[in-house]
Design an enzyme around this catalytic site. Structure first.
Site, PDB file in Angstrom:
ATOM      1  N   LYS A 273      16.322  28.186  38.501  1.00 37.28           N
ATOM      2  CA  LYS A 273      15.111  27.382  38.689  1.00 37.28           C
ATOM      3  C   LYS A 273      15.388  26.271  39.688  1.00 37.28           C
ATOM      4  O   LYS A 273      16.499  25.760  39.752  1.00 37.28           O
ATOM      5  CB  LYS A 273      14.702  26.725  37.360  1.00 37.28           C
ATOM      6  CG  LYS A 273      14.117  27.667  36.331  1.00 37.28           C
ATOM      7  CD  LYS A 273      13.746  26.898  35.077  1.00 37.28           C
ATOM      8  CE  LYS A 273      13.275  27.833  33.980  1.00 37.28           C
ATOM      9  NZ  LYS A 273      12.025  28.550  34.300  1.00 37.28           N
ATOM     10  N   ARG A 347      11.724  36.924  26.856  1.00 36.22           N
ATOM     11  CA  ARG A 347      11.293  38.230  26.354  1.00 36.22           C
ATOM     12  C   ARG A 347      12.488  39.106  25.998  1.00 36.22           C
ATOM     13  O   ARG A 347      12.379  40.003  25.156  1.00 36.22           O
ATOM     14  CB  ARG A 347      10.387  38.903  27.400  1.00 36.22           C
ATOM     15  CG  ARG A 347      11.041  39.133  28.732  1.00 36.22           C
ATOM     16  CD  ARG A 347      10.030  39.394  29.841  1.00 36.22           C
ATOM     17  NE  ARG A 347       9.359  38.164  30.273  1.00 36.22           N
ATOM     18  CZ  ARG A 347       8.441  38.106  31.230  1.00 36.22           C
ATOM     19  NH1 ARG A 347       8.059  39.207  31.847  1.00 36.22           N
ATOM     20  NH2 ARG A 347       7.898  36.951  31.581  1.00 36.22           N
TER      21      ARG A 347
HETATM   22  N1  BES Z   1      10.946  28.967  29.758  1.00 35.26           N
HETATM   23  C1  BES Z   1      10.246  29.483  30.878  1.00 35.26           C
HETATM   24  C2  BES Z   1       8.734  29.221  30.794  1.00 35.26           C
HETATM   25  C3  BES Z   1       8.296  27.789  30.785  1.00 35.26           C
HETATM   26  C4  BES Z   1       7.904  27.158  31.954  1.00 35.26           C
HETATM   27  C5  BES Z   1       8.229  27.076  29.608  1.00 35.26           C
HETATM   28  C6  BES Z   1       7.478  25.848  31.929  1.00 35.26           C
HETATM   29  C7  BES Z   1       7.799  25.768  29.576  1.00 35.26           C
HETATM   30  C8  BES Z   1       7.428  25.149  30.759  1.00 35.26           C
HETATM   31  C9  BES Z   1      10.480  30.974  30.977  1.00 35.26           C
HETATM   32  O1  BES Z   1      11.726  31.429  30.573  1.00 35.26           O
HETATM   33  C10 BES Z   1      10.361  31.353  32.420  1.00 35.26           C
HETATM   34  O2  BES Z   1      11.188  30.941  33.181  1.00 35.26           O
HETATM   35  N2  BES Z   1       9.340  32.140  32.736  1.00 35.26           N
HETATM   36  C11 BES Z   1       9.116  32.588  34.048  1.00 35.26           C
HETATM   37  C12 BES Z   1       8.904  34.084  34.003  1.00 35.26           C
HETATM   38  C13 BES Z   1       8.871  34.737  35.334  1.00 35.26           C
HETATM   39  C14 BES Z   1      10.237  34.697  35.981  1.00 35.26           C
HETATM   40  C15 BES Z   1       8.409  36.167  35.144  1.00 35.26           C
HETATM   41  C16 BES Z   1       7.872  31.882  34.584  1.00 35.26           C
HETATM   42  O3  BES Z   1       6.931  31.705  33.812  1.00 35.26           O
HETATM   43  O4  BES Z   1       7.888  31.467  35.726  1.00 35.26           O
HETATM   44 MN    MN Z   2      13.186  31.349  32.077  1.00 39.27          MN
END
Ligand code: BES
Ligand code: MN
Ligand code: ZN
Length: 517
Positions: A273, A347
């Site tokens: 990230k 997931r």
């Molecule tokens: N933990 C994150 C989602 C999240 C984002 C929670 C902001 C709380 C605040 C999750 O693991 C994630 O990174 N999701 C990605 C998925 C994508 C790579 C398909 C997302 O939502 O960008």
């Molecule tokens: Mn994630």
């Protein structure tokens, strides 16, 4: 921790520092709303004083003023309630928020008497819960002295309602403490809360409250073939865990499984990230925290239902041992997943836990996860999403959220999006179509739910954490989102509700049909 007691003594004779009263907008300015045990106490001069201090009676507003002569508490906190929405009084949510605003505003005070207009047992419970949620402060990492939460809250209730009020306050005490427990876990930084320490915390709470807790460590996970949890955790020096915590009741006829995403820190892994998205990711275990707190609450309330919590705990880190984009994992139960994006890790851990939970054939499964930014964009930070394989159970979950005073909204699982998860090498990929990303994530999870078991997925990515200022009974930071909804679901199941059955359209329609027969 704040002490909460109930009394039928009039507020004027209570030896408290503060009296909290409700204020509504009136035709000629703000007017105190009579509550139990306030009769006559706040009539003289108070409306003029309120108007002079700029009070309007708007929801959330607080004004402090000196009490009229002869009143026990020397100070009055007037909390705006807005106009009553029903002739019978205020919505419980208005009461909950008002009480929360009051106890948060009065932090540092010793004794507070609440004389808010709680005219029904439901309203009494709402005030009690709001008061407890409003006292929450996360001070574990402050070395300088902080204002302490209110020491004692005394709730004034109608004499005729004392016994049900005490029962309602008992329930609120459990709920309040458990929501606050979830908040503490979410707020605890990832250097102190990691899979092993989280599991130890669960085991200790299990011992304290008499619940069975089983912890699978990395060796047990490997032996059992939990490829999803192990894969996500393999880049971290802090190994993953799968925790099972169970409340059982000898008279139970229904069993529920709650499955929580417990990523104690989500860096994204090799699909790292960017700055801006990574400093907020200690919250990524909020689903597991909610599940843990809800199972404890079910046990402490002695609910006549079996509730099993599954906490899928891992830290998602980039390193030489981390999962690579393109790797294929063999999940618990044998199916394979191509990992196209290591940041879609929630997931993966949930898939293992869902399959494992499903082996026990519960009557319903609910998973709770801070799963996608897409859902956060869609619904914002105040409402969580509910997705489900069938509408009947989805509506049960939405109804439970509404009854519990949490805001939830249905989201679909469009079958057209499923194809985007097709993998060229494995059974399924963990990343697909970006548009509707929250729904794609739900479709992925659905693949791991055993056929025939009602299942719902709660994406709490937004409301699990409040990045802004406190409001109502919601503090900054971890909110304890979904705990109350899960507990309500368990209560409804204990009361004989069948999760798989459709809710009758409306009570009136049911009555109408009954009349035809
Ligand atoms: N933990 C994150 C989602 C999240 C984002 C929670 C902001 C709380 C605040 C999750 O693991 C994630 O990174 N999701 C990605 C998925 C994508 C790579 C398909 C997302 O939502 O960008
Ligand atoms: Mn994630
Ligand atoms: Zn995550």
């Amino acid at each position: 921790m704040t002490e909460l007691t109930v009394t039928t003594t009039s507020v004027a004779s209570l030896p408290a520092e503060w009296a909290v009263i409700g204020v509504a907008p009136g035709a000629e300015g703000p007017v105190p709303v009579p509550g139990p045990g306030t009769s006559g106490s706040f009539d003289d001069g108070i409306p003029r004083l309120l108007a002079g201090l700029g009070a309007t009676g708007a929801p959330g507003e607080t004004v402090a003023l000196p009490a009229p002569a002869g009143i026990g508490p020397g100070l009055v906190l007037a909390v705006g309630l807005g106009p009553a929405d029903e002739p019978g009084g205020y919505d419980p949510e208005v009461m909950r928020r008002a009480a929360g605003v009051a106890t948060r505003t009065l932090s540092g005070a010793d004794t507070v008497a609440l004389a808010l207009p709680a005219r029904t047992t439901e309203a009494v419970e709402a005030v009690a819960l709001g008061a407890l949620l409003g006292t929450y402060a996360f001070t574990a990492y402050r070395t300088a002295a902080q204002r302490a939460p209110v020491r004692t809250v005394t709730m004034v209730v109608d004499p005729g309602r004392l016994t049900p009020a005490q029962a309602a306050v008992g329930r609120a005490l459990v709920l309040g403490r458990e929501v606050n427990r979830a908040r503490d876990l979410v707020n605890t930084p990832a250097n102190d809360l990691y899979p092993e320490s989280f599991a130890t915390t669960v085991a200790a709470a299990g011992r304290e409250h008499g619940l069975a807790v089983d912890v699978l460590d990395e060796d047990a996970l490997a032996a059992g073939g939990y490829g999803g949890i192990l894969g996500v955790g393999q880049g971290s020096v802090r190994p993953p865990r799968l925790v099972r915590i169970a409340h059982t009741h000898p008279g139970a006829t229904t069993s529920l499984a709650f499955v929580g995403k417990g990523i104690t820190y989500d860096s994204g892994g090799i699909s790292l990230k960017p700055v801006g998205a990574n400093e907020i990711m200690k919250r990524d275990m909020a689903g597991a925290a909610a599940v843990f707190a809800a199972v404890l609450a079910a046990a402490r309330l002695g609910l006549r239902v079996d509730v099993t919590g599954w906490l899928a705990l891992a830290e998602n880190m980039p390193s030489g041992s981390a999962l690579r984009p393109g790797d294929v994992l063999r999940m618990y139960g044998g199916r394979t997943v191509e990992v196209l994006n290591t940041d879609a890790e929630g997931r993966l851990v949930l898939a293992d836990a869902l399959v494992r939970a499903g082996e026990e054939r519960p009557d319903a499964i609910v998973d709770v996860a801070t799963l996608t930014a897409a859902t956060r964009f869609g619904l914002g930070d105040h409402v969580f999403a509910v997705m489900a394989a069938d509408d009947a159970f989805r509506d049960r979950v939405l109804a439970a959220a509404g009854e519990a005073g949490e805001r939830a909204w249905p989201m679909p699982l469009p079958p057209e999006l499923r194809r985007s998860l097709d993998s060229r090498v494995a059974d399924i990929a963990n990343h697909g179509e970006r548009m509707g990303g929250g729904l794609v994530a739900g479709l992925f999870l659905r693949e791991f739910v055993p056929a025939g078991v009602p299942w719902a997925h709660l994406d709490i990515a937004g409301p699990a954490f409040n990045e802004g200022e406190p409001h109502g009974c919601t503090p900054s930071g971890g909110t304890g989102c979904a705990v109350r909804t899960l507990v309500r679901l368990a209560e409804n199941a204990a009361a004989g509700e069948d999760p798989a059955r459709r809710i009758p359209a409306t009570a009136a329609a049911t009555d109408g049909r009954a009349g035809e027969r």
